[in-house]
Scaffold this motif. Structure first.
Motif, PDB file in Angstrom:
ATOM      1  N   VAL A 178      -7.382  10.861   3.690  1.00  0.00           N
ATOM      2  CA  VAL A 178      -6.214  11.729   3.856  1.00  0.00           C
ATOM      3  C   VAL A 178      -5.501  11.807   2.513  1.00  0.00           C
ATOM      4  O   VAL A 178      -5.073  10.789   1.961  1.00  0.00           O
ATOM      5  CB  VAL A 178      -5.268  11.191   4.940  1.00  0.00           C
ATOM      6  N   ASN A 180      -2.330  13.196   0.813  1.00  0.00           N
ATOM      7  CA  ASN A 180      -1.020  13.709   1.189  1.00  0.00           C
ATOM      8  C   ASN A 180      -0.266  14.270  -0.008  1.00  0.00           C
ATOM      9  O   ASN A 180      -0.121  13.605  -1.038  1.00  0.00           O
ATOM     10  CB  ASN A 180      -0.182  12.601   1.835  1.00  0.00           C
ATOM     11  N   ALA A 221      -2.940  17.004   3.531  1.00  0.00           N
ATOM     12  CA  ALA A 221      -1.703  17.035   4.312  1.00  0.00           C
ATOM     13  C   ALA A 221      -0.568  17.484   3.413  1.00  0.00           C
ATOM     14  O   ALA A 221      -0.574  17.229   2.204  1.00  0.00           O
ATOM     15  CB  ALA A 221      -1.397  15.653   4.894  1.00  0.00           C
ATOM     16  N   GLU A 223       3.761  17.480   3.092  1.00  0.00           N
ATOM     17  CA  GLU A 223       4.889  16.680   3.589  1.00  0.00           C
ATOM     18  C   GLU A 223       6.226  17.306   3.209  1.00  0.00           C
ATOM     19  O   GLU A 223       6.486  17.616   2.053  1.00  0.00           O
ATOM     20  CB  GLU A 223       4.796  15.260   3.008  1.00  0.00           C
ATOM     21  N   ALA A 246       1.273  24.720   6.838  1.00  0.00           N
ATOM     22  CA  ALA A 246       0.196  23.963   7.485  1.00  0.00           C
ATOM     23  C   ALA A 246      -0.500  24.800   8.555  1.00  0.00           C
ATOM     24  O   ALA A 246      -1.730  24.735   8.712  1.00  0.00           O
ATOM     25  CB  ALA A 246       0.756  22.679   8.094  1.00  0.00           C
ATOM     26  N   THR A 251      -3.938  22.867   7.215  1.00  0.00           N
ATOM     27  CA  THR A 251      -3.843  21.506   6.686  1.00  0.00           C
ATOM     28  C   THR A 251      -3.177  20.607   7.711  1.00  0.00           C
ATOM     29  O   THR A 251      -2.609  21.081   8.700  1.00  0.00           O
ATOM     30  CB  THR A 251      -3.020  21.455   5.387  1.00  0.00           C
ATOM     31  N   LEU A 252      -3.219  19.306   7.474  1.00  0.00           N
ATOM     32  CA  LEU A 252      -2.426  18.386   8.268  1.00  0.00           C
ATOM     33  C   LEU A 252      -0.953  18.578   7.912  1.00  0.00           C
ATOM     34  O   LEU A 252      -0.616  18.947   6.778  1.00  0.00           O
ATOM     35  CB  LEU A 252      -2.815  16.932   7.988  1.00  0.00           C
ATOM     36  N   CYS A 254       2.475  16.476   7.550  1.00  0.00           N
ATOM     37  CA  CYS A 254       3.009  15.114   7.476  1.00  0.00           C
ATOM     38  C   CYS A 254       4.466  15.119   7.914  1.00  0.00           C
ATOM     39  O   CYS A 254       5.295  15.847   7.366  1.00  0.00           O
ATOM     40  CB  CYS A 254       2.891  14.564   6.055  1.00  0.00           C
ATOM     41  N   GLU A 279      -4.091  18.430  13.362  1.00  0.00           N
ATOM     42  CA  GLU A 279      -3.882  17.010  13.140  1.00  0.00           C
ATOM     43  C   GLU A 279      -2.546  16.779  12.454  1.00  0.00           C
ATOM     44  O   GLU A 279      -2.034  17.648  11.729  1.00  0.00           O
ATOM     45  CB  GLU A 279      -5.011  16.418  12.289  1.00  0.00           C
ATOM     46  N   LEU A 281      -0.084  13.861  10.246  1.00  0.00           N
ATOM     47  CA  LEU A 281       0.050  12.616   9.494  1.00  0.00           C
ATOM     48  C   LEU A 281       1.472  12.110   9.684  1.00  0.00           C
ATOM     49  O   LEU A 281       2.426  12.863   9.524  1.00  0.00           O
ATOM     50  CB  LEU A 281      -0.230  12.847   8.010  1.00  0.00           C
TER      51      LEU A 281
END
Length: 415
Positions: A178, A180, A221, A223, A246, A251-252, A254, A279, A281
């Motif tokens: 992963v 981030n 990910a 964030e 996202a 993308t993931l 977060c 998904e 995070l």
């Protein structure tokens, strides 16, 4: 030999239709990505004088800070030995292990190969992060959204290189890494416009993420953040910005518990965003007044987060990582106690009679739901946790206290 208090706990939970053995088996299979930066106060090992950008601040001067990769790995080995289960390490790009001192846009996999070898030897997974802070080119608290194209290009190259490194790590480890992406970009005072900065950030992210990788190697990910030191008026990469990004870019997402207003319920966001992203995070921390990243407690916020993961059947779609740093206490104790608190919260959620509670809610029988949730608080969770620790050969109680203090004394002379 089975602990007598565990046998009694089995009976107590069994009365509610809960199988403690199934809960322990599930807990043992939930990896938590432990963050490297708690061990050295987010200093890193670049071997050059870094800038101050990013609003990252670890307060305190408790003895024992890791000064080298070897010291950090030794501290981590001790921490993992006192955390039940098998877990991962979350590594920042500023934690290279090399005699070379490359700029961040010239990093290579070889600078992190010792971490991969060590992780393999210790049976750990590995995750990664580009480091967009603590660098002269981040001193304006602007990186990927900077008006200067040269600075943006520098950080785009850094991000591209980190994705290459993370993909190689995933390949070497046989487990998706992963990666981030968090940037500190924002303004201390009110900007005259926000659109231009967000357009620049989006374009930079698009360029950085243009190359496609196999998801068996790499999971990107993004964030968000509400605000932080130096970006009190505007954070370019807000929650709304990254939620939309996202979803559009697959993308993931977060969710960092320290990156929202302290009164927001982050557990509530899980099911909301899970309908739109594949998904998630999690960065689990504890904000106090602002994004101060205190060591997590076994408090209502953590318990609610764990319960939402279990009741929403989100564990299979959620990567759990930690993000706190406290230099006022033993750093290894912070790792151990913080990670175990996350596990304790997950165990409590796994020991809930999920179907019974959900049935009461579906019937709109809120009285029974209220009675049940309060009565369940009295169940002997501690006995189940102690059994988990014993089976995983890690200490608890006074033995844990003594173990942590003995190790701290052995590193206290680090200057």
């Amino acid at each position: 030999m089975t602990r007598p208090d565990y046998t009694a706990a089995q009976d107590a939970f069994g009365h509610w239709g809960v199988d403690t053995e199934a809960a322990l088996d599930r807990l043992a299979r939930i990896p938590i990505s432990v963050h490297c930066w708690q061990g050295d106060d987010v200093v890193g090992f670049e071997g050059v004088t870094a800038g101050s950008g990013g609003g990252i601040q670890a307060t305190g001067n408790y003895p024992g800070r890791a000064r080298t990769p070897d010291e950090l790995r030794a501290d981590l080995e001790f921490a993992y030995a006192n955390i039940p289960g098998k877990h991962r390490l979350n590594l920042h790009a500023s934690y290279l292990d090399s005699d070379e001192t490359p700029e961040r846009d010239a990093l290579e996999y070889k600078h992190f190969a010792p971490w991969v070898d060590w992780a393999k030897e210790n049976g750990l997974g590995l995750d990664f992060n580009p480091t967009f802070f603590a660098h002269p080119k981040a001193d304006d608290n602007l990186t990927l959204s900077h008006p200067d194209k040269g600075i943006r290009d520098f950080w785009i190259r850094h991000g591209e290189i980190c994705r290459e490194i993370a993909a190689r790590i995933g390949t070497e480890m046989g487990s998706p890494c992963v990666n981030n992406i968090w940037v500190p970009d924002g303004y201390k005072d009110i900007p005259v416009g926000r659109m231009a900065a967000r357009e620049r950030l989006e374009a930079s992210l698009d360029a950085m993420l243009a190359k496609q990788f196999d998801k068996a190697q790499l999971l990107d990910a993004v964030e968000s953040k509400l605000f932080g030191l130096g970006v009190e008026a505007c954070t370019v990469g807000s929650h709304e910005f990254y939620l939309g990004y996202a979803i559009r870019k697959n993308t993931l997402l977060c969710l960092d518990m320290g990156h929202f207003h302290p009164t927001e319920n982050i557990a509530d966001k899980l099911s909301a965003v899970a309908l739109s992203v594949d998904e998630i995070l999690l960065h689990v921390s504890r904000p106090m007044r602002w994004d101060s990243d205190h060591v997590i407690l076994l408090n209502d916020d953590i318990l609610a987060m764990a319960q939402e993961l279990v009741f929403g059947d989100l564990l299979g779609r959620t990567h759990i990582g930690l993000d706190f740093f406290d230099a006022t206490i033993s750093r290894t104790a912070a790792w151990v106690v913080g990670t175990r608190n996350m596990q304790k919260a997950l165990l409590r959620a796994l020991l809930q009679p999920v179907e019974m509670l959900q049935a009461k809610e579906a019937e709109l029988n809120f009285s029974d739901r209220f009675i049940l949730t309060e009565e369940l608080k009295d169940l002997p969770y501690g006995a189940v946790w102690k059994t988990f620790c014993e089976r995983q050969s890690v200490p608890s109680g006074v033995t844990l206290l003594n173990t942590l203090n003995t190790y701290q004394a052995s590193v206290a002379d680090r200057k």
